[in-house]
Design an enzyme around this catalytic site. Sequence first.
Site, PDB file in Angstrom:
ATOM      1  N   LYS A 187       0.845  -1.200   0.000  1.00 47.82           N
ATOM      2  CA  LYS A 187       0.000   0.000   0.000  1.00 47.82           C
ATOM      3  C   LYS A 187       0.879   1.248   0.000  1.00 47.82           C
ATOM      4  CE  LYS A 187      -0.364  -0.180   5.028  1.00 47.82           C
ATOM      5  NZ  LYS A 187      -1.155   0.179   6.179  1.00 47.82           N
ATOM      6  N   TYR A 242      16.621  30.307   7.464  1.00 47.82           N
ATOM      7  CA  TYR A 242      15.408  30.972   7.954  1.00 47.82           C
ATOM      8  C   TYR A 242      15.397  31.030   9.474  1.00 47.82           C
ATOM      9  CZ  TYR A 242      12.908  30.875   3.453  1.00 47.82           C
ATOM     10  OH  TYR A 242      12.502  31.080   2.170  1.00 47.82           O
TER      11      TYR A 242
HETATM   12  C1  LIG Z   1      -3.853  -4.592   8.150  1.00 49.46           C
HETATM   13  C2  LIG Z   1      -2.393  -4.447   7.965  1.00 49.46           C
HETATM   14  N1  LIG Z   1      -1.646  -5.552   7.829  1.00 49.46           N
HETATM   15  C3  LIG Z   1      -0.300  -5.475   7.670  1.00 49.46           C
HETATM   16  C4  LIG Z   1       0.345  -4.245   7.637  1.00 49.46           C
HETATM   17  C5  LIG Z   1       1.838  -4.195   7.493  1.00 49.46           C
HETATM   18  O1  LIG Z   1       2.394  -3.723   8.680  1.00 49.46           O
HETATM   19  P1  LIG Z   1       3.970  -3.529   8.831  1.00 49.46           P
HETATM   20  O2  LIG Z   1       4.343  -2.464   7.879  1.00 49.46           O
HETATM   21  O3  LIG Z   1       4.137  -3.106  10.246  1.00 49.46           O
HETATM   22  O4  LIG Z   1       4.603  -4.834   8.519  1.00 49.46           O
HETATM   23  C6  LIG Z   1      -0.401  -3.087   7.772  1.00 49.46           C
HETATM   24  C7  LIG Z   1       0.285  -1.782   7.755  1.00 49.46           C
HETATM   25  O5  LIG Z   1      -0.006  -0.863   8.439  1.00 49.46           O
HETATM   26  C8  LIG Z   1      -1.803  -3.173   7.934  1.00 49.46           C
HETATM   27  O6  LIG Z   1      -2.562  -2.080   8.072  1.00 49.46           O
END
Ligand SMILES: Cc1ncc(COP(=O)(O)O)c(C=O)c1O
Length: 377
Positions: A41, A262
Amino acid sequence: MSGEAFAAYGARLSIDLDALCDNWRHLRGRLASGDCGAVVKADAYGLGAAQVAPALYRAGCRQFFVAHLNEGIVLRPLLPADATLSVLHGAHPGSEAEFVRHGLQPVLNSLPQVAAWRALAGRLGRPLPAILQIDTGMARLGLDAGEFAQLLASADGLAGIELRCLMSHLVSAEDPATPINRRQLADFRAALARLPGVKASLANSSGIFLGADYHFDLVRPGAALYGVAPVAGQANPLRPVVRLQGKVLQIRRIAAGTAVGYSHTWTAGRDSRLATLAVGYADGYLRSLSNRGVARCDGVALPLVGNISMDTLIVDITELPEGRLGEGDYVDLADPVNGVDAIAGRAGTIGYEILTSLGRRYARSYLGAAEDDALAA
Ligand SMILES: Cc1ncc(COP(=O)(O)O)c(C=O)c1O
């Protein structure tokens, strides 16, 4: 990308796909059985899902997760049909048919989402695959205990839904000592016992390091794939994946007592040499690193001085030999020594935020993970 092409950018970001795939193999190697998926994602945590996901597919990964439907629609054509792409946010009302059209699997997070998916399966006259999420402690997404019981008690409950997996998400897996982990595990097991034969998924990256009890049939690592340390306070067994190099725009000498940047938040305590780099907070180089961050050159840590601007930051290079750096040279802003977790520590945030903030203005190059025939097949 050629040297000339790099010249048009303020910084180079290289993403090591071999290291990424090694990290995936390392995580999979910790499992006695079951699948190791990949969470891609947010454009693979800022590293480029279009490159990351196919590389992981070639390494053997078959289960991918995105957050939004749109992320899934964009990624689906880049992965072969035997890869499963699940959408963590589930199907929003009215979007269910889009999932079927694009070959995406929703994570059903609420009773209305379950009902709408069931209804679509009924209309199409065939079972539709889905993951069901229950909440065991996050209070974020998924059915609570009462809703789960209600679902199981209802006559049509999961009718028409091909339940691929029951899943939940850990609250504090990076802290092995917290009792929340065991509590979530117990609640998850109790729920799973009510769905005999159904597969299960609980662990994110850090959850994998909690041990075999947490692995079930599928683990969902994200951050660890990209090099973030999975266990707080312990050595990181994963390889760094990103290297960021900022370009020197100008070198200047200043006298002791000269204030910089700045709001003049830093004043030179000695005669100094400064390098202005073409990277700023508009590139995701967080302003909270002002007077805290470090750049590196030839193994020398060079402090960032003054406030970070939108497109530039200033580095004190007095400790480098005279003439070592000139206009157009590069210094490291993230490298294996000064990695995403170290940067996050100085910025007062987590490695996840450093990665997902990585700028779109960087010249990106991808190293390794040469294509083989697997994707073309
Ligand atoms: C439902 C879910 N599963 C897995 C993950 C992966 O988590 P991580 O990046 O801590 O491995 C996430 C990430 O936030 C998530 O929201």
